[in-house]
Design an enzyme around this catalytic site. Structure first.
Site, short mmCIF file in Angstrom:
data_model
loop_
_atom_site.label_atom_id
_atom_site.label_comp_id
_atom_site.label_asym_id
_atom_site.label_seq_id
_atom_site.Cartn_x
_atom_site.Cartn_y
_atom_site.Cartn_z
N ASP A 249 28.99 -36.21 58.44
CA ASP A 249 30.29 -36.31 59.36
C ASP A 249 30.95 -34.72 59.08
O ASP A 249 31.27 -34.55 58.16
CB ASP A 249 31.37 -37.15 59.67
N GLU B 151 30.79 -40.62 71.19
CA GLU B 151 31.25 -39.45 71.55
C GLU B 151 29.63 -37.75 71.47
O GLU B 151 29.66 -37.70 72.84
CB GLU B 151 31.72 -38.20 70.28
N VAL B 152 28.86 -38.38 70.81
CA VAL B 152 27.48 -37.79 70.64
C VAL B 152 26.00 -38.74 71.61
O VAL B 152 26.26 -39.58 70.74
CB VAL B 152 27.14 -37.24 70.05
N HIS C 277 22.88 -42.59 66.30
CA HIS C 277 23.06 -42.07 65.35
C HIS C 277 23.50 -43.76 65.08
O HIS C 277 24.82 -43.99 65.57
CB HIS C 277 23.46 -40.82 65.32
N HIS D 81 26.91 -44.16 61.21
CA HIS D 81 28.03 -43.59 60.54
C HIS D 81 27.77 -44.32 59.64
O HIS D 81 27.39 -46.24 59.41
CB HIS D 81 29.15 -43.86 60.84
P1 AMP Z 1 30.52 -40.86 67.59
O1 AMP Z 1 29.69 -40.35 68.91
O2 AMP Z 1 31.66 -41.00 68.25
O3 AMP Z 1 29.94 -41.71 67.60
O4 AMP Z 1 30.55 -39.58 67.21
C1 AMP Z 1 30.27 -38.07 66.52
C2 AMP Z 1 30.75 -38.29 65.57
O5 AMP Z 1 29.86 -37.03 65.34
C3 AMP Z 1 31.61 -37.94 65.03
O6 AMP Z 1 32.80 -38.21 64.25
C4 AMP Z 1 31.85 -36.06 64.79
O7 AMP Z 1 32.05 -36.09 63.42
C5 AMP Z 1 30.15 -35.97 64.87
N1 AMP Z 1 29.79 -34.63 64.67
C6 AMP Z 1 30.28 -34.03 66.11
N2 AMP Z 1 29.42 -32.84 65.35
C7 AMP Z 1 29.07 -32.76 64.33
C8 AMP Z 1 28.49 -31.60 63.40
N3 AMP Z 1 28.17 -30.38 64.57
N4 AMP Z 1 27.75 -32.01 62.45
C9 AMP Z 1 28.01 -32.98 61.52
N5 AMP Z 1 28.82 -33.95 62.59
C10 AMP Z 1 29.39 -33.82 63.58
#
Ligand code: AMP
Length: 114
Positions: A33, A99-100, A104, A106
């Site tokens: 991350d 967020e993304v 995925h 963690h």
């Molecule tokens: P969430 O969608 O809330 O489960 O979290 C998305 C995670 O993706 C966050 O912990 C970010 O720090 C991580 N993240 C966002 N962009 C990138 C990237 N380019 N490379 C690695 N991790 C990322």
């Protein structure tokens, strides 16, 4: 909500964006991350375009689901998290504060080896 290819993880899969890769399998990719919330913070994503955990488990093939889950286990071993434990989190949607918008999980942990 429909899956939208315009997200950072899809770009990582397609090598448009770089990531610090931990492990890659036929149907999954694991990378660190970018903003770690624990000493070890690895994300595991399926290579297919799925929105979240539920979309993935409902629509992915058995092979994708198996490969993805075995990938998580391999990362846990590789990061030496088996003995001391870890957290496995998958945020989805508004309540989950996702967020993304690409499925995925963690993996959060700390190695007590060093
Ligand atoms: P969430 O969608 O809330 O489960 O979290 C998305 C995670 O993706 C966050 O912990 C970010 O720090 C991580 N993240 C966002 N962009 C990138 C990237 N380019 N490379 C690695 N991790 C990322």
């Amino acid at each position: 909500m429909e899956y939208d290819k315009n997200n950072v993880f899809y770009k990582i899969i397609n090598k448009e964006l770089k990531a610090n890769i931990v492990l890659e399998g036929e149907h999954f990719l694991a990378f660190h991350d970018i903003a770690p919330k624990a000493p070890i913070h690895v994300l595991v994503i399926p290579k297919g375009g799925y929105l979240n955990y539920n979309d993935f488990t409902e629509h992915a093939t058995d092979r994708e689901i198996l490969d993805f889950n075995r990938g998580i286990s391999r990362v846990i071993k590789l990061m030496k998290l088996e003995e001391n434990g870890f957290k496995l989190i998958s945020n989805a949607g508004k309540f989950g504060v996702q967020e993304v918008m690409h499925m995925h999980v963690h993996i959060l942990g700390k190695s007590f080896d060093d």
